[in-house]
Design a protein around this motif. Structure first.
Motif, PDB file in Angstrom:
ATOM      1  N   UNK A  14       5.362   3.791   7.904  1.00  0.00           N
ATOM      2  CA  UNK A  14       5.090   2.523   7.221  1.00  0.00           C
ATOM      3  C   UNK A  14       3.711   2.541   6.562  1.00  0.00           C
ATOM      4  N   UNK A  15       2.732   3.078   7.281  1.00  0.00           N
ATOM      5  CA  UNK A  15       1.371   3.152   6.724  1.00  0.00           C
ATOM      6  C   UNK A  15       1.354   4.000   5.452  1.00  0.00           C
ATOM      7  N   UNK A  16       2.011   5.156   5.527  1.00  0.00           N
ATOM      8  CA  UNK A  16       2.020   6.063   4.365  1.00  0.00           C
ATOM      9  C   UNK A  16       2.714   5.414   3.174  1.00  0.00           C
ATOM     10  N   UNK A  17       3.824   4.744   3.463  1.00  0.00           N
ATOM     11  CA  UNK A  17       4.590   4.155   2.351  1.00  0.00           C
ATOM     12  C   UNK A  17       3.958   2.869   1.808  1.00  0.00           C
ATOM     13  N   UNK A  18       3.289   2.135   2.687  1.00  0.00           N
ATOM     14  CA  UNK A  18       2.718   0.855   2.251  1.00  0.00           C
ATOM     15  C   UNK A  18       1.426   1.028   1.460  1.00  0.00           C
ATOM     16  N   UNK A  19       0.688   2.074   1.733  1.00  0.00           N
ATOM     17  CA  UNK A  19      -0.607   2.247   1.051  1.00  0.00           C
ATOM     18  C   UNK A  19      -0.429   2.253  -0.462  1.00  0.00           C
ATOM     19  N   UNK A  20      -1.233   1.452  -1.117  1.00  0.00           N
ATOM     20  CA  UNK A  20      -1.205   1.420  -2.582  1.00  0.00           C
ATOM     21  C   UNK A  20      -2.628   1.495  -3.111  1.00  0.00           C
ATOM     22  N   UNK A  21      -2.753   2.057  -4.290  1.00  0.00           N
ATOM     23  CA  UNK A  21      -4.022   2.000  -5.004  1.00  0.00           C
ATOM     24  C   UNK A  21      -4.292   0.546  -5.374  1.00  0.00           C
ATOM     25  N   UNK A  22      -5.506   0.084  -5.111  1.00  0.00           N
ATOM     26  CA  UNK A  22      -5.850  -1.310  -5.420  1.00  0.00           C
ATOM     27  C   UNK A  22      -6.889  -1.366  -6.533  1.00  0.00           C
ATOM     28  N   UNK A  23      -6.641  -2.219  -7.488  1.00  0.00           N
ATOM     29  CA  UNK A  23      -7.571  -2.352  -8.615  1.00  0.00           C
ATOM     30  C   UNK A  23      -8.341  -3.667  -8.573  1.00  0.00           C
ATOM     31  N   UNK A  24      -7.901  -4.563  -7.717  1.00  0.00           N
ATOM     32  CA  UNK A  24      -8.603  -5.840  -7.576  1.00  0.00           C
ATOM     33  C   UNK A  24      -8.797  -6.113  -6.103  1.00  0.00           C
ATOM     34  N   UNK A  25      -9.922  -6.717  -5.806  1.00  0.00           N
ATOM     35  CA  UNK A  25     -10.284  -6.892  -4.396  1.00  0.00           C
ATOM     36  C   UNK A  25     -10.667  -8.342  -4.145  1.00  0.00           C
ATOM     37  N   UNK A  26     -10.529  -8.728  -2.876  1.00  0.00           N
ATOM     38  CA  UNK A  26     -10.975 -10.065  -2.491  1.00  0.00           C
ATOM     39  C   UNK A  26     -12.490 -10.153  -2.724  1.00  0.00           C
ATOM     40  N   UNK A  27     -12.959 -11.351  -3.049  1.00  0.00           N
ATOM     41  CA  UNK A  27     -14.382 -11.550  -3.361  1.00  0.00           C
ATOM     42  C   UNK A  27     -15.267 -11.059  -2.207  1.00  0.00           C
TER      43      UNK A  27
END
Ligand SMILES: Cc1cc2nc3c(=O)[nH]c(=O)nc-3n(C[C@H](O)[C@H](O)[C@H](O)COP(=O)(O)O)c2cc1C
Length: 201
Positions: free
Chosen positions: A12-25
């Motif tokens: 689940x960890x491997x499949x759920x990980x995504x590149x993120x381009x926006x982050x919480x403040x």
């Protein structure tokens, strides 16, 4: 032998990980340094042939971030506009804001071997280290973008880090922040295993 994580959790960890381009403040959701160290600890346990441990890491503080923001923005704006134009200034200002809004930045370098085989293997090891970092980050609710953008090749970045291009190559800027709910779901797809696999009798 202990079995510290279930294969389902790992999958689940491997499949759920995504590149993120926006982050919480970053003001609302500051990232504790301990979390970055957790990720870096995971990184340094990556496989590496002959234990060359070729990875090098730089955690970028406020002053360095401001300097990198300038390098990032200049490279970005110059792609689309001449320095003397209003458009350049507009793009530059936007890019500085964008960079400064990234909560944490870590640069990753590869110590360069003179041996071409080791050089290639060491890049692979560094890539494994970055993936370890990303997976640990995801498990801590942090999103990462691994960028190979122009700041890594810029001489001013090398100078800031006090490194020389014949000894170390910068191979990744890791942009890190708490995940936003919509973190890049569009990339959550891969072709089927069958399309990559050949089974020989
Ligand atoms: C070696 C490497 C370099 C990458 N460089 C960039 C980059 O410069 N900019 C970027 O936006 N993403 C970069 N990425 C992230 C990929 O674009 C991303 O992994 C891909 O879109 C798949 O999305 P996912 O990570 O959510 O599965 C890089 C990834 C790798 C492995």
């Amino acid at each position: 032998m202990t079995n510290p994580i279930s294969s389902d959790s790992l999958k689940q960890l491997i499949q759920d990980r995504r590149t993120c381009y926006q982050y919480a403040d970053q003001n609302d959701y500051p990232i504790k340094d301990e979390l970055l160290y957790e990720c870096l600890e995971a990184a340094r346990w990556a496989p590496n042939h002959k234990l060359t441990q070729p990875w090098r890491f730089w955690i970028i503080g406020q002053q360095a971030k401001a300097d990198l923001a300038h390098i990032y923005a200049e490279n970005r704006a110059l792609k689309k506009a001449d320095k003397s134009t209003d458009l350049y200034q507009e793009l530059y200002t936007k890019a500085v804001e964008k960079f400064l809004a990234i909560p944490k930045v870590i640069l990753v370098g590869q110590a360069l071997s003179n041996d071409p085989v080791t050089l290639k293997e060491d890049y692979a090891a560094c890539a494994c280290a970055i993936q370890n970092f990303q997976l640990m980050a995801w498990s801590l609710k942090l999103g990462v973008q691994w960028s190979t953008g122009p700041i890594l090749k810029d001489e001013r970045t090398m100078k800031k880090l006090n490194i020389h291009s014949e000894k170390i190559e910068l191979i990744g800027a890791l942009y890190i922040g708490y995940q936003k709910p919509d973190c890049q779901k569009s990339y959550a797809k891969r072709d089927s295993l069958a399309s990559f696999l050949t089974e020989l009798a």
